[in-house]
Design a protein around this motif. Structure first.
Motif, PDB file in Angstrom:
ATOM      1  N   GLU A 140       0.859  -1.326  -0.062  1.00 33.17           N
ATOM      2  CA  GLU A 140      -0.038  -0.148  -0.122  1.00 33.17           C
ATOM      3  C   GLU A 140       0.656   1.231  -0.039  1.00 33.17           C
ATOM      4  N   VAL A 141       2.066   1.084   0.695  1.00 32.43           N
ATOM      5  CA  VAL A 141       2.934   2.096   0.462  1.00 32.43           C
ATOM      6  C   VAL A 141       4.292   1.713  -0.056  1.00 32.43           C
ATOM      7  N   MET A 142       4.794   2.331  -1.374  1.00 33.47           N
ATOM      8  CA  MET A 142       6.052   1.855  -1.971  1.00 33.47           C
ATOM      9  C   MET A 142       7.277   2.694  -1.600  1.00 33.47           C
ATOM     10  N   ASP A 143       7.189   3.936  -1.668  1.00 30.92           N
ATOM     11  CA  ASP A 143       8.488   4.815  -1.168  1.00 30.92           C
ATOM     12  C   ASP A 143       7.488   6.267  -1.410  1.00 30.92           C
ATOM     13  N   ALA A 144       8.363   7.108  -0.902  1.00 30.84           N
ATOM     14  CA  ALA A 144       7.982   8.358  -1.223  1.00 30.84           C
ATOM     15  C   ALA A 144       7.809   8.850  -2.557  1.00 30.84           C
ATOM     16  N   PRO A 145       6.793   9.658  -3.136  1.00 31.32           N
ATOM     17  CA  PRO A 145       6.615   9.676  -4.536  1.00 31.32           C
ATOM     18  C   PRO A 145       7.981  10.051  -5.218  1.00 31.32           C
ATOM     19  N   HIS A 146       8.607  11.183  -4.814  1.00 31.00           N
ATOM     20  CA  HIS A 146       9.774  11.700  -5.552  1.00 31.00           C
ATOM     21  C   HIS A 146      10.792  10.784  -5.845  1.00 31.00           C
ATOM     22  N   LEU A 147      11.097   9.833  -4.707  1.00 37.52           N
ATOM     23  CA  LEU A 147      11.871   8.778  -4.983  1.00 37.52           C
ATOM     24  C   LEU A 147      11.462   7.613  -5.761  1.00 37.52           C
ATOM     25  N   PRO A 173      -6.268  -0.784   1.671  1.00 40.11           N
ATOM     26  CA  PRO A 173      -7.605  -0.307   1.510  1.00 40.11           C
ATOM     27  C   PRO A 173      -7.207   1.153   0.776  1.00 40.11           C
ATOM     28  N   ASP A 174      -8.323   1.626  -0.119  1.00 38.89           N
ATOM     29  CA  ASP A 174      -8.132   2.661  -0.849  1.00 38.89           C
ATOM     30  C   ASP A 174      -8.161   4.094  -0.213  1.00 38.89           C
ATOM     31  N   ASP A 175      -8.354   3.962   1.255  1.00 39.28           N
ATOM     32  CA  ASP A 175      -8.411   5.203   2.021  1.00 39.28           C
ATOM     33  C   ASP A 175      -7.124   5.260   2.893  1.00 39.28           C
ATOM     34  N   PHE A 176      -6.338   4.463   2.573  1.00 36.37           N
ATOM     35  CA  PHE A 176      -4.796   4.627   3.457  1.00 36.37           C
ATOM     36  C   PHE A 176      -3.781   5.470   2.827  1.00 36.37           C
ATOM     37  N   TRP A 177      -3.386   4.758   1.655  1.00 37.06           N
ATOM     38  CA  TRP A 177      -2.507   5.576   0.777  1.00 37.06           C
ATOM     39  C   TRP A 177      -2.387   5.050  -0.599  1.00 37.06           C
ATOM     40  N   ASN A 178      -2.278   5.878  -1.549  1.00 35.37           N
ATOM     41  CA  ASN A 178      -2.083   5.341  -3.045  1.00 35.37           C
ATOM     42  C   ASN A 178      -0.703   5.193  -3.178  1.00 35.37           C
ATOM     43  N   PRO A 179       0.017   3.894  -3.536  1.00 33.13           N
ATOM     44  CA  PRO A 179       1.393   3.539  -3.443  1.00 33.13           C
ATOM     45  C   PRO A 179       1.827   4.258  -5.003  1.00 33.13           C
ATOM     46  N   LEU A 180       1.075   4.802  -5.920  1.00 34.70           N
ATOM     47  CA  LEU A 180       1.365   5.408  -7.258  1.00 34.70           C
ATOM     48  C   LEU A 180       1.145   7.018  -7.197  1.00 34.70           C
ATOM     49  N   THR A 181       1.023   7.336  -5.745  1.00 36.41           N
ATOM     50  CA  THR A 181       1.068   8.971  -5.964  1.00 36.41           C
ATOM     51  C   THR A 181       2.372   9.494  -6.560  1.00 36.41           C
ATOM     52  N   GLY A 182       1.844  10.489  -7.502  1.00 32.02           N
ATOM     53  CA  GLY A 182       2.945  11.216  -8.107  1.00 32.02           C
ATOM     54  C   GLY A 182       3.001  10.837  -9.540  1.00 32.02           C
ATOM     55  N   PHE A 183       2.381   9.710  -9.872  1.00 33.02           N
ATOM     56  CA  PHE A 183       2.412   9.240 -11.352  1.00 33.02           C
ATOM     57  C   PHE A 183       1.043   9.730 -12.018  1.00 33.02           C
ATOM     58  N   VAL A 316       8.775   2.220  15.534  1.00 37.78           N
ATOM     59  CA  VAL A 316       9.947   3.417  15.215  1.00 37.78           C
ATOM     60  C   VAL A 316      10.535   3.070  13.787  1.00 37.78           C
ATOM     61  N   PRO A 317       9.777   3.889  12.828  1.00 33.02           N
ATOM     62  CA  PRO A 317      10.017   3.399  11.533  1.00 33.02           C
ATOM     63  C   PRO A 317      11.673   3.727  10.892  1.00 33.02           C
ATOM     64  N   ARG A 318      12.230   2.955  10.072  1.00 31.99           N
ATOM     65  CA  ARG A 318      13.273   3.056   9.220  1.00 31.99           C
ATOM     66  C   ARG A 318      13.000   4.362   8.347  1.00 31.99           C
ATOM     67  N   ARG A 322      14.791   4.178   1.949  1.00 30.96           N
ATOM     68  CA  ARG A 322      13.385   4.413   1.644  1.00 30.96           C
ATOM     69  C   ARG A 322      12.782   4.897   2.699  1.00 30.96           C
ATOM     70  N   GLU A 323      11.555   5.617   2.401  1.00 33.63           N
ATOM     71  CA  GLU A 323      10.498   6.439   3.382  1.00 33.63           C
ATOM     72  C   GLU A 323       9.130   5.749   3.438  1.00 33.63           C
ATOM     73  N   GLU A 324       9.323   4.392   3.046  1.00 30.26           N
ATOM     74  CA  GLU A 324       8.144   3.427   2.984  1.00 30.26           C
ATOM     75  C   GLU A 324       7.498   3.511   4.441  1.00 30.26           C
ATOM     76  N   GLN A 325       8.428   3.064   5.230  1.00 31.66           N
ATOM     77  CA  GLN A 325       8.004   2.815   6.826  1.00 31.66           C
ATOM     78  C   GLN A 325       7.664   4.185   7.323  1.00 31.66           C
ATOM     79  N   LEU A 326       8.341   5.148   7.123  1.00 29.50           N
ATOM     80  CA  LEU A 326       7.948   6.600   7.577  1.00 29.50           C
ATOM     81  C   LEU A 326       6.436   6.929   7.287  1.00 29.50           C
TER      82      LEU A 326
END
Length: 403
Positions: A140-147, A173-183, A316-318, A322-326
């Motif tokens: 559901e989260v891949m990474d920060a969009p710019h990365l 779920p669709d209301d948590f995060w869009n992994p393709l944000t920025g595309f 306590v995220p990594r 990558r910023e995925e966990q954050l």
């Protein structure tokens, strides 16, 4: 249960660091064979410890040469005596030959659309030409969009996804995060996107490999452990500073934690009366079910387990490379599902001790204003069932009978 005759699913998990990809694919494979009798699933994995996990009947795995991801984002062969280019060439050849011989009806690729260093690209074209259906599964989260945009642009990944993949499954779920944000997604590609919900986890049916702690305990886990040493040491520092913190504490190190970090953690833990240390448990779900609360990083699988077993948690995220966990942790905290600390703050023993103390009264995720959606495995079974009903080649293999 739907009965099938020799329907085949091939799965791919590149596995360069940690346990997340392997465990996610294993959960999906087990759900599929539970739902469809006669289905065969073969998982191609680069995990160096895939053999430590048990697999259900009709699920098998093929181990390909391991490549590990370093903390700076570069890759190297697990066997330092083999050149990385040779390792990647072996992986490509094994993957392609396996796809040719296994002849899957459906190929499910985890996270990396083209595979590690594009090692799947030829195989994807080959299977597409054979009429196989190709599905891409994304966290559901891949990474920060710019990365992620920068990474995918180097290999024209988005265009190749549209050309090759029939479906894209987002494991959340669709209301948590869009992994393709920025595309900017085309209309046809947008139509192939399905949010499944989170993948619910269940306690293993096999008995625990080790005796569960008899006392009330908080579980501290960092998954594979490769980047988990700092969190473990921060927790020990908080317990050393505030020995009156309630509960017992069970630290599970993970198989990829460096030896020098293990030794240091064991030595410090021996001086604390209510701290136990375990090296690794392939059925850590047993320990999670028995725990009062969890302290962890922000990986996808651990988050699914926190939600599935309904445990109060401090994450306590990594935060690099990558910023995925954050991103996941911040969003989960916004929704009231977990508490969290930035690793810079967790390095302060007084700050961390205060958050650890608060775990005793924290509500579980099910009591958040928007309880988590955990029907991902059921959704995947439905998607595969719909595909079996509509795919001509799969119908030739599918037998009569109902669910």
């Amino acid at each position: 249960m739907r009965r099938l005759h020799d329907a085949r699913i091939l799965m791919y998990s590149h596995d360069t660091f940690g346990l997340g990809h392997l465990r996610r694919c294993r959960a999906i494979a087990h759900a599929l064979v539970d739902e469809f009798k006669g289905l065969q699933v073969l998982l191609i994995s680069g995990s160096s410890i895939a053999g430590a996990f048990d697999f259900k009947a009709r699920v098998d795995f093929l181990k390909i040469p391991s490549v590990i991801k370093l903390h700076n984002g570069d890759y190297t062969s697990l066997d330092r005596h083999i050149d990385l280019r040779e390792t990647l060439a072996m992986r490509r050849a094994i993957i392609h030959d396996t796809a040719r011989l296994f002849a899957p009806d459906l190929f499910i690729v985890d996270k990396e659309p083209l595979g590690l260093r594009c090692e799947l690209e030829d195989t994807l074209h080959f299977l597409k030409g054979r009429g196989a259906t190709l599905a891409l599964g994304l966290r559901e989260v891949m990474d920060a969009p710019h990365l992620l945009c920068s990474e995918w642009a180097r290999h024209d990944v988005l265009r190749k996804i549209e050309a090759l993949y029939d479906s894209i499954w987002v494991y959340g779920p669709d209301d948590f995060w869009n992994p393709l944000t920025g595309f900017e997604l085309s209309t046809p590609l947008e139509a192939r996107l399905t949010y499944t919900g989170y993948l619910r986890r269940h306690p293993p049916t096999s008995p625990p490999a080790q005796a569960l702690p008899a006392a009330d305990y908080v579980l501290v886990t960092t998954g594979g452990g490769g980047g988990g040493g700092p969190l473990m040491m921060d927790v020990l520092a908080a317990l050393e500073r505030t020995p009156e913190l309630p509960h017992h504490w069970l630290l599970v190190l993970g198989p990829f934690m460096p030896a020098e970090e293990r030794e240091h953690i064991h030595a410090r833990a021996r001086a604390l009366p209510r701290v136990l240390v375990s090296e690794f448990d392939s059925h850590i779900e047993h320990l999670m079910v028995g725990a009062r609360a969890l302290v962890a990083m922000g990986g996808y699988n651990t988050f699914c387990e926190i939600l599935s077993f309904d445990k109060p948690a401090l994450l306590v995220p990594r935060v690099a490379p990558r910023e995925e966990q954050l991103i996941r942790t911040r969003r989960a905290a916004e929704l009231g599902l977990v508490d969290w600390l930035h690793p810079d703050d967790a390095a302060d023993p007084a700050c961390l001790a205060a958050r650890l103390r608060a775990l005793a009264t924290r509500s579980p995720p099910s009591q958040a204003p928007r309880p988590p959606q955990l029907d991902g495995l059921e959704t995947i079974n439905r998607l595969v069932g719909d595909w079996l009903d509509s795919h001509p080649h799969a119908r030739r293999r599918a037998g009569a009978g109902g669910r």
